[in-house]
Enzyme design. Structure first.
Site, PDB file in Angstrom:
ATOM      1  CG  ASP A 503      12.415  28.278  32.727  1.00 14.76           C
ATOM      2  OD1 ASP A 503      11.539  29.136  32.498  1.00 14.76           O
ATOM      3  OD2 ASP A 503      12.226  27.334  33.506  1.00 14.76           O
ATOM      4  CD  GLU A 699       8.122  28.174  37.987  1.00 14.60           C
ATOM      5  OE1 GLU A 699       9.349  28.253  38.106  1.00 14.60           O
ATOM      6  OE2 GLU A 699       7.451  28.948  37.271  1.00 14.60           O
TER       7      GLU A 699
END
Ligand code: BGC
Length: 823
Positions: A503, A699
């Site tokens: 990521d 997020e």
């Protein structure tokens, strides 16, 4: 008959116990399916649970010696002959036996018994589509079969047109045309036989005894065999720097950013991938054509000027359509798609998204997110399909099928999925983003792993490794450096032969710097490609790989394996044949068909939580007043990951589509539907539609408590006052909620006559209107989260209770998993 005899012998003995420490030997031969059969050399043969492994000799023979450890095995039965061959289920009986076949949708909803009768001695071949009938819906299904005393379970995908010819497409689920249905009851273990270039096979092992397995036939996967040869040839030309370059995913440069690679540097490094993140400023003119020009420019530099001319694969977060690029089709976020339970529709959305991506030159989407979201406090709740592994397996697998060309990723317009975030991103403590999951191995495997098994079976090209951590084996393991999850589980047990992609700067988060030791810990753990953000020079990573290989800190075999995986995906995609954006597919962006699919998805995703006093459906004769600024806010209804990373409220961001207000006016007529944003002009209403919700986020910024985010619906963006005003009018109030998760609904909220969870529906606001007006459409969506009644109840989840999972306290939820009303 041989297998059947084994069953009878074991059956006659009844339950057998095995003492620990016993050594058993399994012998057999692995051959291909040609005529005459050719022995397969070097095939890996292993026991999945026990772990013992060997490889076949030059004559295809294997002798696998396993020590029975750690468990006391009891069991009976032999190897079963229950299999799926194409669309047919084949089995035999040697005496009259009762066979019952139950069909379930993958989320566990029963679709009924297909067969429940005695079968006289003989061999049978039943057509599954035939048994399901002409009204069967396309999608993923589970078969549970009981034959005599034996139980079997298998998964298949039904494809075709409703009312027309249907067939089972199971070639991606297991062996081509042959799905062994695993035995559920007596099966202790599986014998896995794999060889690159062949379709893997798993045979149930029902007893740890010394036994002759006989011939195991592997079907040649001719295309894969050719690909492995091509990889060999290409890798023979690559230096260690070339190989490390393929392991880089670096950020896009529009041509002017000083912290990014120049075209000459792209060509000399030849990175495996280039990407842009959520709010990348790299394309000032945010149109599909402008993005295509920049992506094509970089690809052309690589194809014209690099030594080996290996095309890069371009990646982007197209998590609900290519929603960061203005003008593309914006679908509902995954939480809404989960509530549709319509895997055929989700597969179609995957096809639509892939076409729009390929039109721009994007060949990898960082999607779908298949997190089992166990705590609504997490700001990424809306990115997953729901709280159970079943719903994420069903929808994730369908999405992968659609994105990746229905099993043939070489198709024009197919792109690679990157399922994420592996492993346990939805399990972090208190639902805090990028934190640690504190659960046992058993719970992780039960709740967070099955969807990866489902997506690996559908051959997802990429798995994105989470930047979060999991505490196991006495330590908190950042997933970016966790060899147990990447190598043992994903590549070993699940047989994943694609790319583990980190990521966003995952290595930095795991170990602080792109230095030799950090890079070694990630690559040795199984990371294949590393996402490196713009302000870090990717040469730091390359230099570390080169140095680590030189001093043997990273075995060259590991680098070769990583590069082989990257090239494998590129060859499977025929990337060399489609290096640039496809202008014809660009013509499909916001096509009528894609608009219609998005609108259908909105309709099917909405969940009706309450409906009293016939508040819904709206009638075309009703005077409807629409209240709430979010009723006319494209940004609010699309949520995060739209135009920018965090998303934003307001209109005029270039998002194609219509707001909910505009949709209501189209369906109900602009004379009867009027707008009073603050609720000051509602006296003439027959009914009020009040739209409230969360402001967009992405997020960790959306975690509860961050940036004022609260799960109390009424406290969001003036909702309390708006709802109170509407309720005080005495008119029927229909509340439409735009939220990325279940919220706490206080008594004022609950006093509305009708309550609708519309989630984050994307840009087709008219889909909301379609269902509110009823007539043609009804509500069909049902919850994929348990809806908490109070904040104290969170986390609250359906299904088995795992002692080591966090749990809230106090009473029944407001709405159970699976809840959803209809007219
Ligand atoms: C997110 C990923 C995303 C990546 C690239 C990360 O911060 O966790 O989901 O794919 O950024 O934008």
């Amino acid at each position: 008959m041989k297998y059947r005899a084994a069953f009878l012998i074991c059956g006659a003995l009844g339950l057998i116990s095995y003492s620990l420490g016993a050594t058993v030997t399994l012998t057999g031969r692995v051959i291909d399916n040609s005529s005459p059969a050719v022995p397969i050399t070097g095939a890996a043969v292993s026991l999945k649970v026990n772990g013992a492994s060997t490889t076949t000799s030059t004559t295809g023979q294997f002798t696998l010696t396993a020590t029975v450890t750690g468990v006391t095995q009891t069991g009976s039965g032999g190897i079963s002959t229950m299999q799926m061959l194409g669309s047919k289920l084949s089995f035999s009986t040697i005496a009259s036996e009762k066979v019952r076949i139950d069909l379930f949708e993958l989320d566990g909803r029963g679709a009924g018994a297909l067969v429940d009768r005695n079968f006289e001695a003989g061999s049978y071949s039943l057509s599954i589509p035939g048994l399901m009938g002409k009204n069967a819906k396309s999608g993923l299904y589970v078969l549970k079969i009981r034959k005599g005393a034996e139980n079997f379970i298998g998964t298949f995908m039904l494809v075709g047109a409703k009312g027309g010819a249907m067939s089972v497409a199971c070639q991606n689920i297991a062996a081509a045309g042959q799905t062994f249905l695993a035995k559920t009851a007596a099966s202790l273990d599986s014998l896995l036989v794999t060889k690159i270039g062949y379709v893997s096979k798993a045979l149930p092992i029902t007893a740890y005894t010394t036994q002759t397995i006989g011939d195991v036939i592997l079907t040649t996967n001719a295309a894969d065999a050719v690909i492995e040869h091509k990889i060999d040839s290409l890798m023979a030309l690559m230096t260690i720097n070339d190989k490390a370059g393929q392991m880089v995913q670096t950020q896009i440069n529009s041509g002017s950013e000083s912290d990014r690679l120049t075209d000459a540097q792209y060509a000399s490094m030849c990175p495996g991938s280039v990407f842009n993140g959520g709010s990348d400023p790299s394309c000032p003119a945010n149109t599909p054509a402008a993005w295509a020009t920049i992506i094509d420019r970089i690809q052309t530099a690589i194809m014209n000027n690099s030594k080996l001319k290996i095309p890069m694969i371009y990646g982007q977060d197209c998590v609900h359509g290519v929603a960061e690029v203005a003008g593309c089709t914006v679908f509902p976020h995954d939480i809404g798609l989960g509530c549709t339970h319509d895997s055929a529709l989700v597969a179609q959305i995957g096809r639509d998204v892939a076409a729009e991506c390929a039109g721009i030159g994007i060949r990898m989407t960082f999607a779908p997110c298949i997190a089992s979201v166990r705590n609504e406090r997490w700001g990424r709740t809306f990115e997953g399909f729901g709280e159970t592994p079943e719903i994420n397996a069903q929808m994730g697998a369908a999405y992968v099928i659609g994105l990746e060309g229905d099993g043939d990723i070489s198709q024009t317009g197919a792109i690679s999925a990157s399922v994420k975030h592996y492993l346990g991103d939805g399990a972090t403590k208190n639902g805090v983003n990028n934190d640690t999951a504190w659960i046992s191995d058993a719970t992780m495997r039960a709740v967070h792993l099955p969807q990866y098994t489902a997506c690996v079976r559908q051959k997802t090209g990429v798995v994105m490794i989470s930047y979060s951590a999991w505490n196991h084996n006495g330590k908190s393991w950042a997933q970016s450096i966790d060899s147990y999850t990447m190598t043992t589980l994903l590549k070993g047990e699940l047989g994943f032969d694609g790319i583990c992609l980190s990521d966003w700067d995952g290595l930095l988060m795991a170990c602080g710097a792109y230095n030799n030791s950090c890079v070694a810990s990630a690559i040795n753990a199984g990371m294949d490609m590393v996402m490196i953000v713009a302000n870090v020079n990717p040469n730091n990573f390359i230099n570390a790989v080169v140095a680590d290989v030189a001093n043997n800190t990273i075995p060259i075999a590991r680098v070769n394996d990583a590069v082989r995986r990257i090239l494998r995906l590129k060859f499977r995609m025929h990337l060399w044949d489609h290096t640039l954006s496809n202008a014809t597919l660009r013509g499909q962006i916001w096509s009528q068909a894609h608009q219609d699919d998005a609108r259908q998805a909105v309709r099917e995703s909405m969940v009706l939580l309450k409906n009293t006093g016939s508040a819904l459906p709206l009638l075309k004769t009703d005077k409807v007043v629409v209240v709430g600024p979010y009723a006319d806010d494209m940004g609010a209804q699309c949520g995060g990951w739209t135009i920018s990373w965090q998303g934003q409220t307001g209109n005029n961001k270039g998002i194609a589509g219509e707001t909910i207000l505009s949709g209501l006016k189209t369906v109900g007529g602009s004379t009867n539907v009027t707008y009073s944003s603050n609720g000051s002009a509602i006296s003439g209403a027959d009914k009020i539609v009040c739209v409230v919700g969360e402001s967009p986020y992405a997020e960790g910024s959306g975690d509860e408590g961050q940036n004022g985010h609260t799960l109390d619906l009424a406290s969001n963006n003036g909702a309390s006052a708006l709802i109170s005003t509407c309720v005080a009018s005495g008119k029927p109030v229909i509340l439409v909620m735009l939220t990325g998760r279940p919220m706490i609904l206080n008594t004022v909220v609950m006093s509305c006559n009708a309550i609708v969870a519309a989630w984050l529906p994307g840009s087709r606001g008219i889909g909301v209107a379609d269902v509110l007006y009823g007539g043609t459409y009804n509500f069909t969506g049902t919850l994929t989260h348990t809806w908490p009644a109070t904040a104290a109840q969170i986390p609250i989840n359906t299904g088995a209770v795992y002692a080591d999972e966090q749990k809230g306290t106090g009473g029944a939820p407001a709405f159970a998993y699976g809840f959803g009303l209809k007219y």
